[in-house]
Motif scaffolding. Structure first.
Motif, mmCIF file in Angstrom:
data_model
loop_
_atom_site.group_PDB
_atom_site.id
_atom_site.type_symbol
_atom_site.label_atom_id
_atom_site.label_comp_id
_atom_site.label_asym_id
_atom_site.label_seq_id
_atom_site.Cartn_x
_atom_site.Cartn_y
_atom_site.Cartn_z
ATOM 1 N N ASP A 60 -24.632 -19.023 -5.899
ATOM 2 C CA ASP A 60 -24.492 -18.631 -4.496
ATOM 3 C C ASP A 60 -25.162 -19.637 -3.554
ATOM 4 O O ASP A 60 -26.066 -20.377 -3.933
ATOM 5 N N THR A 61 -24.713 -19.590 -2.331
ATOM 6 C CA THR A 61 -25.186 -20.471 -1.255
ATOM 7 C C THR A 61 -26.665 -20.212 -0.935
ATOM 8 O O THR A 61 -27.140 -19.093 -1.103
ATOM 9 N N PRO A 62 -27.422 -21.227 -0.478
ATOM 10 C CA PRO A 62 -28.830 -20.973 -0.126
ATOM 11 C C PRO A 62 -28.955 -20.028 1.061
ATOM 12 O O PRO A 62 -28.078 -19.980 1.921
ATOM 13 N N PHE A 63 -30.067 -19.323 1.100
ATOM 14 C CA PHE A 63 -30.427 -18.523 2.277
ATOM 15 C C PHE A 63 -31.277 -19.445 3.140
ATOM 16 O O PHE A 63 -32.354 -19.881 2.720
ATOM 17 N N ARG A 116 -35.585 -16.046 -8.890
ATOM 18 C CA ARG A 116 -35.688 -15.868 -10.338
ATOM 19 C C ARG A 116 -35.990 -14.396 -10.680
ATOM 20 O O ARG A 116 -35.380 -13.827 -11.571
ATOM 21 N N GLU A 117 -36.903 -13.825 -9.916
ATOM 22 C CA GLU A 117 -37.295 -12.436 -10.175
ATOM 23 C C GLU A 117 -36.099 -11.496 -10.051
ATOM 24 O O GLU A 117 -35.902 -10.609 -10.875
ATOM 25 N N ILE A 118 -35.289 -11.714 -9.023
ATOM 26 C CA ILE A 118 -34.148 -10.809 -8.796
ATOM 27 C C ILE A 118 -33.083 -10.998 -9.882
ATOM 28 O O ILE A 118 -32.508 -10.024 -10.361
ATOM 29 N N PHE A 119 -32.847 -12.233 -10.275
ATOM 30 C CA PHE A 119 -31.815 -12.462 -11.294
ATOM 31 C C PHE A 119 -32.323 -12.197 -12.708
ATOM 32 O O PHE A 119 -31.536 -12.107 -13.637
ATOM 33 N N TYR A 120 -33.657 -12.088 -12.840
ATOM 34 C CA TYR A 120 -34.196 -11.926 -14.194
ATOM 35 C C TYR A 120 -33.805 -10.547 -14.736
ATOM 36 O O TYR A 120 -34.028 -9.532 -14.081
ATOM 37 N N ILE A 160 -30.067 -10.046 -3.791
ATOM 38 C CA ILE A 160 -29.668 -8.817 -4.497
ATOM 39 C C ILE A 160 -28.164 -8.587 -4.318
ATOM 40 O O ILE A 160 -27.443 -8.243 -5.263
ATOM 41 N N PHE A 161 -27.682 -8.849 -3.108
ATOM 42 C CA PHE A 161 -26.253 -8.668 -2.827
ATOM 43 C C PHE A 161 -25.419 -9.665 -3.641
ATOM 44 O O PHE A 161 -24.399 -9.303 -4.232
ATOM 45 N N ALA A 162 -25.874 -10.926 -3.691
ATOM 46 C CA ALA A 162 -25.134 -11.949 -4.444
ATOM 47 C C ALA A 162 -25.076 -11.587 -5.927
ATOM 48 O O ALA A 162 -24.046 -11.750 -6.581
ATOM 49 N N LYS A 163 -26.170 -11.087 -6.432
ATOM 50 C CA LYS A 163 -26.191 -10.685 -7.847
ATOM 51 C C LYS A 163 -25.192 -9.546 -8.076
ATOM 52 O O LYS A 163 -24.445 -9.542 -9.066
ATOM 53 N N ALA A 164 -25.183 -8.607 -7.127
ATOM 54 C CA ALA A 164 -24.265 -7.464 -7.264
ATOM 55 C C ALA A 164 -22.807 -7.922 -7.244
ATOM 56 O O ALA A 164 -21.950 -7.339 -7.912
ATOM 57 N N LEU A 165 -22.527 -9.007 -6.485
ATOM 58 C CA LEU A 165 -21.158 -9.523 -6.429
ATOM 59 C C LEU A 165 -20.751 -10.216 -7.728
ATOM 60 O O LEU A 165 -19.570 -10.432 -7.971
ATOM 61 N N GLY A 166 -21.718 -10.586 -8.530
ATOM 62 C CA GLY A 166 -21.395 -11.233 -9.800
ATOM 63 C C GLY A 166 -21.882 -12.665 -9.921
ATOM 64 O O GLY A 166 -21.604 -13.344 -10.916
ATOM 65 N N PHE A 167 -22.606 -13.165 -8.934
ATOM 66 C CA PHE A 167 -23.141 -14.524 -9.036
ATOM 67 C C PHE A 167 -24.176 -14.593 -10.169
ATOM 68 O O PHE A 167 -24.865 -13.612 -10.465
ATOM 69 N N ARG A 197 -17.035 -15.435 -1.235
ATOM 70 C CA ARG A 197 -17.986 -15.225 -2.337
ATOM 71 C C ARG A 197 -17.259 -14.559 -3.519
ATOM 72 O O ARG A 197 -17.428 -14.963 -4.676
ATOM 73 N N GLY A 198 -16.460 -13.542 -3.191
ATOM 74 C CA GLY A 198 -15.733 -12.834 -4.252
ATOM 75 C C GLY A 198 -14.774 -13.771 -4.977
ATOM 76 O O GLY A 198 -14.669 -13.752 -6.205
ATOM 77 N N ARG A 199 -14.105 -14.619 -4.204
ATOM 78 C CA ARG A 199 -13.129 -15.526 -4.813
ATOM 79 C C ARG A 199 -13.835 -16.572 -5.693
ATOM 80 O O ARG A 199 -13.331 -16.967 -6.735
ATOM 81 N N ILE A 200 -14.997 -17.025 -5.255
ATOM 82 C CA ILE A 200 -15.758 -18.003 -6.043
ATOM 83 C C ILE A 200 -16.165 -17.373 -7.377
ATOM 84 O O ILE A 200 -15.984 -17.972 -8.451
ATOM 85 N N VAL A 201 -16.707 -16.158 -7.311
ATOM 86 C CA VAL A 201 -17.145 -15.472 -8.531
ATOM 87 C C VAL A 201 -15.952 -15.293 -9.473
ATOM 88 O O VAL A 201 -16.034 -15.562 -10.677
#
Lengths: 286, 469
Positions: free
Chosen positions: A185-188, A224-228, A202-209, A169-173
């Motif tokens: 990020d990948t689907p849950f 959408r709510e979390i990334f908004y 929330i974790f994916a957003k924190a990583l930079g996705f 994930r870090g390398r992709i970002v």
């Protein structure tokens, strides 16, 4: 492209018909994993007709074509690219030259220069080559990480905690950011576990996705709510862009706001906030 | 003295039932009911004919009535809802006289004012003592509320209770008391309780249903009615139940406590009562076995008669205290008239039930429906059968937009202010026709097979027999 991308099976007429109203920023009509080998032709035809006749207002449309190691991908590409799509998702992306080849076919069959590409990186080799892939075509809007196939490829067990995909994930970002494109990020995959989805997003957003894909319309709203962005982030971003454009118009080399210089990272951050809020901003660094 | 009769036949004879009379039944055992078939078969065997059968509803399990129409035992039907083989037979013109389709509130009105005169009422009773004190909440065939049988018990010439669970005198609690019961008959079984389940207790997984439900819950919030004391009714299944799900979320997050939930009660409403989201449940019929358990155990789960539920001639009725109702539709026209009686080919497949009653009573009436059903637009120029008048419908919520009745200027304004996707109902119709094409017009014969009686007794439409292809 927005912050949430929703997979819709390309062989399900009811879902294809209603894809535009399910709350996704971008719909990914799937011709790959969701469609059995003997249904590929029928699904392709269904999608072509739907894309040509339906109005998908308020969301972008894309198609995940079949992988380049199959006999279907080129037919998929040539059929849907001229049917009015906004973008294409290219699975099993491992090398920049492959994406470049697809980009060249697109250039030759359609005048629509704005059809975007989202390479789906889902193998060890793809993750190694992520920057090369992300930088291979001006059509690339973002890099999409596919964790299910990736974990199988590296021989790890896929878990909800996601420790096994932390590095990838870090390398992709990082690779996406280096090429100036978005990271998705990948689907849950547990449709019923909404708390798990929220935690993972929330974790994916924190990583930079910049956004996250989903396989269930129920997930779209939460993603959408979390990334908004927060209201103050949006207001700040609008002020940054106004200041930068004003400075550019008046020929000033350096823009400043509140006594501080606005440098490139601040502008890129502001653009990211506006994108997540669905606010159109055409400003681009040359 | 005992009111027990040794057989159903003896009880029918004792009731004095004759040719040309009217018999009545309730539908609380829904598609698990054995009593209507059992009684009509006995009536036919007794050689009695030309009977008007007045049941609150008929279900597929009542298919054997078709045989009694053929033999002339049944010559007239009066009901609020009809589905299955009986509906098919009526559609095909098998019954000479048109069916009288009433509403759940219109039926008790007609019974009380004498326009529906019942000679003998047969009441399936999950529990009875030998003097006819009845309840529906206990026994092997328990169905919960006996609300629809109460007006019949009060007004019928003779009342026969049919039970498979005879208990010692005095039975309690009492839904219908001995002062109104003439005869009691004990049989092996009055029904299959699993057949009373209506719709589903699971919130739909259909993503389109969820889009509609989210919008409907947003409409309720935007209307200003979502506050402490809200009262609410919805159907079981599909987008209606999903709306209750989203409303529940809004009530929980807003710390809102409702006054009552009403209806056909399902496990979903029972959970809301038990979780403190409603003070009370008003129950005219139970839609599943959780509701049956609740009505038996919880004093805040109140059984009411069909009259108290929705009789427009009563001094007051519960639907008049209702804030919000969420209802379905098979068709809705651009004047907001709703059809829930016939399908788009003109075949009978339902009826008003409480649709028109709650629509008129509630402060906010929301119709939830997919814009396209089986590739047919749900919004049409003119409904095939007018069941619920457009002036009692406030909002249509579809997956592609929300149409507000132009008479509700206030509501239109608040919905727009909240940013909800409000569109003109004509635009919705055009949108649907653009996707699915304009449906071919169905042709009908001149033969009337049903009258649609509004809750106040006015005939507002006729059902015509569809022409054969």
């Amino acid at each position: 492209m927005g912050t949430n991308l929703l997979f819709v099976p390309g062989n399900n007429p009811a879902m294809v018909q209603n894809a535009g109203i399910l709350g996704a920023d971008t719909v990914i009509f799937d011709l790959e994993d969701a469609v059995a080998g003997n249904e590929k032709d029928a699904a392709r035809t269904l999608l072509k007709n739907a894309l040509e006749s339906m109005e998908y207002e308020g969301c972008e449309t894309s198609v995940r074509i079949n992988a380049m190691d199959t006999t279907h991908w080129e037919k998929d590409l040539r059929t849907v690219a001229v049917a009015g799509i906004d973008g294409l998702v290219i699975p099993k992306a491992e090398r920049g030259e492959d994406i470049k080849a697809i980009s060249e076919i697109l250039d030759s069959i359609t005048e629509a220069e704005d059809i975007f590409l989202i390479p789906l990186v889902e193998s060890a080799l793809g993750v190694e080559n992520v920057y090369e892939i992300a930088a291979s075509s001006k059509r690339i809007r973002g890099i999409f990480f596919g964790a299910e196939d990736y974990t199988a490829d590296i021989g790890a067990v896929r878990t909800k905690g996601g420790e096994e995909i932390f590095w990838a994930r870090g390398r992709i970002v990082n690779g996406a950011a280096a090429a100036g494109v978005e990271a998705i990020d990948t689907p849950f995959t547990d449709v019923e576990d909404i708390e798990g989805l929220k935690k993972d997003t929330i974790f994916a957003k924190a990583l930079g996705f910049d956004g996250k894909a989903s396989i269930s319309p129920r997930h779209c709203g939460f993603i959408r709510e979390i990334f908004y962005p927060q209201d103050e982030e949006i207001r700040y971003a609008i002020r940054v862009m106004d200041t930068v454009k004003e400075a550019e118009k008046s020929g000033k080399g350096v823009a400043s706001m509140d006594g501080k210089m606005i440098d490139k990272p601040i502008v890129l951050r502001a653009l990211k906030v506006l994108r997540a809020a669905g606010i159109k901003e055409d400003f681009r660094y040359e | 003295m005992s009111k027990i009769r040794v057989s159903l036949r003896k009880a029918i004879i004792a009731s004095g039932l004759k040719n040309g009379m009217t018999v009545s039944f309730h539908h609380h055992l829904r598609n698990g009911d054995f009593v209507i078939n059992m009684v009509m078969s006995e009536i036919e065997d007794l050689g009695i004919s030309d009977i008007r059968i007045a049941a609150s509803s008929f279900f597929p399990i009542h298919g054997s009535l078709v045989r009694h129409i053929k033999t002339g035992t049944i010559t007239a039907i009066d009901c609020n809802y009809m589905s299955g083989p009986l509906a098919e037979a009526v559609t095909n013109g098998m019954l000479q006289k048109p069916v009288m389709f009433r509403t759940h509130g219109g039926r008790p009105r007609a019974i009380m004012d004498g326009s529906l005169k019942i000679d003998v009422a047969f009441i399936a009773s999950p529990s009875s003592d030998d003097m006819g004190n009845l309840n529906g909440a206990s026994g092997p065939s328990s169905c919960g509320s006996l609300g629809y049988a109460m007006p019949d018990a009060l007004m019928a010439g003779k009342v026969i209770a049919i039970t498979d669970n005879l208990v010692a005198y005095p039975n309690g609690p009492v839904s219908i008391d001995e002062t109104n019961v003439d005869h009691v008959v004990v049989v092996d079984s009055i029904g299959d309780p699993s057949g009373i389940v209506s719709g589903t207790t699971q919130v739909t997984r259909d993503p389109v249903g969820h889009v509609i439900a989210r919008h409907a819950a947003d409409v309720i919030e935007a209307s200003g009615l979502l506050k402490d004391g809200i009262s609410f009714q919805t159907g079981a299944g599909g987008a209606s139940l999903a709306t209750a799900h989203y409303l529940r979320e809004k009530m929980v997050s807003g710390g809102i406590k409702g006054s009552f939930g009403m209806g056909g009660i399902t496990a979903f409403f029972v959970d809301m009562l038990e979780d403190g989201l409603f003070e009370k449940l008003i129950d005219v019929q139970c839609f599943d076995l959780d509701a049956v358990r609740s009505i038996r155990e919880n004093p805040n789960h109140i059984e009411v008669s069909a009259s108290q539920y929705a009789n427009p001639s009563a001094k007051s009725c519960s639907v008049e205290s209702l804030d919000v109702v969420v209802l379905g539709a098979t068709e809705i026209d651009t004047d907001f008239n709703v059809n829930v009686l016939t399908d788009s080919s003109g075949n009978i497949m339902g009826g008003s039930g409480g649709h028109s009653d709650t629509a008129q009573g509630a402060k906010l009436t929301i119709i939830v429906a997919n814009l396209l059903r089986a590739r047919l637009p749900i919004v049409v120029d003119r409904v095939t059968t007018k069941v619920t008048p457009g002036e009692t419908v406030d909002v249509l919520v579809t997956e592609r937009g929300i149409a507000v009745n132009p008479a509700r200027v206030d509501l239109m304004k608040s919905l727009k202010e909240k940013g909800l996707p409000v569109v003109d109902i004509v635009e919705l119709k055009e949108m649907a026709e653009k996707m699915a094409g304009k449906p071919r017009k169905v042709s009908f014969t001149d033969r009337v097979i049903g009258f649609v009686e509004y809750r106040n007794g006015e005939i507002i439409d006729k059902v015509y027999q569809p022409a054969k292809e």
